[in-house]
Design an enzyme around this catalytic site. Structure first.
Site, mmCIF file in Angstrom:
data_model
loop_
_atom_site.group_PDB
_atom_site.id
_atom_site.type_symbol
_atom_site.label_atom_id
_atom_site.label_comp_id
_atom_site.label_asym_id
_atom_site.label_seq_id
_atom_site.Cartn_x
_atom_site.Cartn_y
_atom_site.Cartn_z
ATOM 1 N N LYS A 1 0.820 -1.207 0.000
ATOM 2 C CA LYS A 1 0.000 0.000 0.000
ATOM 3 C C LYS A 1 0.868 1.278 0.000
ATOM 4 O O LYS A 1 2.071 1.207 0.244
ATOM 5 C CB LYS A 1 -0.931 -0.009 1.216
ATOM 6 C CG LYS A 1 -1.943 -1.168 1.211
ATOM 7 C CD LYS A 1 -2.819 -1.170 -0.029
ATOM 8 C CE LYS A 1 -4.136 -1.891 0.110
ATOM 9 N NZ LYS A 1 -4.094 -3.353 0.116
HETATM 10 C C1 LIG Z 1 -5.446 -4.205 0.825
HETATM 11 C C2 LIG Z 1 -6.885 -4.051 0.904
HETATM 12 C C3 LIG Z 1 -7.653 -4.490 2.005
HETATM 13 C C4 LIG Z 1 -7.112 -5.346 3.097
HETATM 14 O O1 LIG Z 1 -5.943 -4.961 3.644
HETATM 15 P P1 LIG Z 1 -4.921 -5.995 4.301
HETATM 16 O O2 LIG Z 1 -4.101 -5.060 5.145
HETATM 17 O O3 LIG Z 1 -4.128 -6.616 3.201
HETATM 18 O O4 LIG Z 1 -5.689 -6.957 5.112
HETATM 19 C C5 LIG Z 1 -8.998 -4.208 2.024
HETATM 20 N N1 LIG Z 1 -9.588 -3.561 1.031
HETATM 21 C C6 LIG Z 1 -8.915 -3.144 -0.046
HETATM 22 C C7 LIG Z 1 -9.634 -2.390 -1.119
HETATM 23 C C8 LIG Z 1 -7.553 -3.394 -0.164
HETATM 24 O O5 LIG Z 1 -6.890 -3.021 -1.260
#
Ligand SMILES: *Cc1c(COP(=O)(O)O)cnc(C)c1O
Length: 398
Positions: free
Chosen positions: A186
């Site tokens: 992210k």
């Molecule tokens: C990455 C993501 C999540 C979940 O995040 P994690 O930290 O990987 O559990 C939820 N929603 C969206 C749209 C994402 O891209």
């Protein structure tokens, strides 16, 4: 995206602070921690940056969604409206608390279509969960209007759009609750981590207790704390929070790099008449984590995606065929393949998606290509990429 491209001295320094104390736990150990409270500090930084009263850090974006739903008292039999184009975490978190996911079409914003949302509302609907996919947002003004009219909670999944805004407000802060992920890919990353933000004090207190086994966090020490209700362990560690703290301070720097790189690519692609761009609702400003564009039809999008890959243009995605992000491949959800028995309400209420018509979603997602905007590209690399992409797309569209 992703923030790890620019890890540097700040991240190392924050992690070293924690290792020097030996306290990896975010609560307690007051005497040993030498004044280091990284998770608390990151929560304060998030509250300030996201212009909200409260932030609760948790172990992932998926747990942020679960904790957000639980903190609002959502549970068995409650229906949560979510888009057909998202990440599997949306329905995982809904099922985790025993609630029922209700899939709804996306439109040319690539997120919830407000008309389809209104049509899907039943007596059991409690939450509308827009997912701001790939750096841009749902029409939050209309969704808020619908939620107010039907007395529903608006929960924003801003995991892929941190730093974007709507009507001047940071994404995630517009609804009743907002969620972020700081996982390994992210824009802001700390390995694994996430956050819930809200202006609602009750939700914050609930999230704080729920994410730590129901501990009420008052009393002399952890052993003396009582449990007002059942919880779970969704805590973040101090090590992860330390990395996040260094990263959040760099968010504005990351956003300006994303915007600059995005602009070069977009201007290049805009010279191709057949290429059009994803709609950003009026009042919205993207985070520029991705450049999302439409080809004239599914066939040309598939060919373009192939050709981009073959031509060495990496990190461009065709979500329509993707296992994680689009309903067409969610066989485990639609067939309710679960290790353990799910709440009876889920079996009773989950719609038979083999009979659903999501042709409106297919129309848009089938034509979409999304290219990740990286932080580490040099100016030359971006320019070369723009040239390569336009050459390849022109060739395909001849
Ligand atoms: C990455 C993501 C999540 C979940 O995040 P994690 O930290 O990987 O559990 C939820 N929603 C969206 C749209 C994402 O891209």
């Amino acid at each position: 995206m992703p923030g790890f491209e620019l890890f540097g001295e700040q991240e190392k320094k924050q992690v070293q602070d924690v290792l020097d104390t030996g306290v990896l736990m975010r609560y307690g150990f007051d005497g040993m921690r030498n004044g280091q409270w990284k998770a608390l500090e990151l929560e304060k930084a998030l509250e300030e940056r996201m212009e909200v009263k409260h932030a609760q850090l948790v172990s992932s974006g998926t747990s942020a969604l679960t904790v957000a739903l639980a903190s609002a008292g959502i549970g068995a039999g409650d229906e949560v409206i979510m888009p057909t184009f998202t990440f599997v975490a949306s329905f995982e978190s809904i099922l985790a608390i025993g609630a029922v996911p209700v899939l709804v079409d996306v439109d040319d914003t690539l997120t919830l279509n407000p008309e389809a949302v209104e049509k899907a509302i039943t007596k059991k609907t409690k939450v509308v969960m827009p997912v701001h996919m790939c750096g841009s947002m749902a029409d939050l003004r209309v969704l808020k209007f619908i939620c107010d009219k039907h007395d529903l909670i608006l929960l924003e999944d801003a995991c892929q759009a941190i730093g974007g805004t709507f009507e001047g407000k940071p994404l995630g802060s517009y609804g009743d609750l907002g969620c972020f992920s700081f996982d390994y890919v992210k824009t802001i990353t700390c390995g694994e981590g996430g956050a819930v933000i809200t202006n609602n004090e009750k939700y914050k207190t609930n999230a704080d207790h729920y994410s730590d086994h129901g501990h009420n966090h008052v009393g002399k020490d952890r052993g003396a704390e009582t449990h007002p209700f059942l919880g779970y362990n969704y805590r973040i560690s101090e090590l992860n929070a330390a990395v996040g703290l260094a990263q959040i301070k760099r968010l504005n720097e990351f956003l300006s790099i994303q915007k600059k790189n995005y602009k070069v690519l977009r201007e290049a692609l805009a010279t191709i008449p057949e290429v059009t761009f994803r709609k950003v609702p009026e009042g919205g400003e993207e985070s520029y984590a991705f450049l999302n564009f439409f080809l004239p039809d599914e066939n040309s999008a598939k060919r373009a995606h192939q050709a981009l890959g073959n031509g060495g243009v990496d990190a461009c995605f065709y979500w329509y065929d993707n296992n994680w992000h689009y309903y067409r491949k969610w066989e485990h959800l639609t067939n309710l393949k679960s290790l353990a028995k799910l709440p009876q309400e889920v079996y009773n209420q989950l719609l038979d998606y083999s009979k659903s018509d999501f042709s409106k979603s297919d129309h848009w997602v089938g034509r979409t290509i999304s290219c990740l905007i990286k932080l580490g590209w040099s100016e030359t690399e971006v320019a070369e990429r723009a040239q390569k992409m336009t050459d390849i797309l022109r060739e395909i569209l001849k």
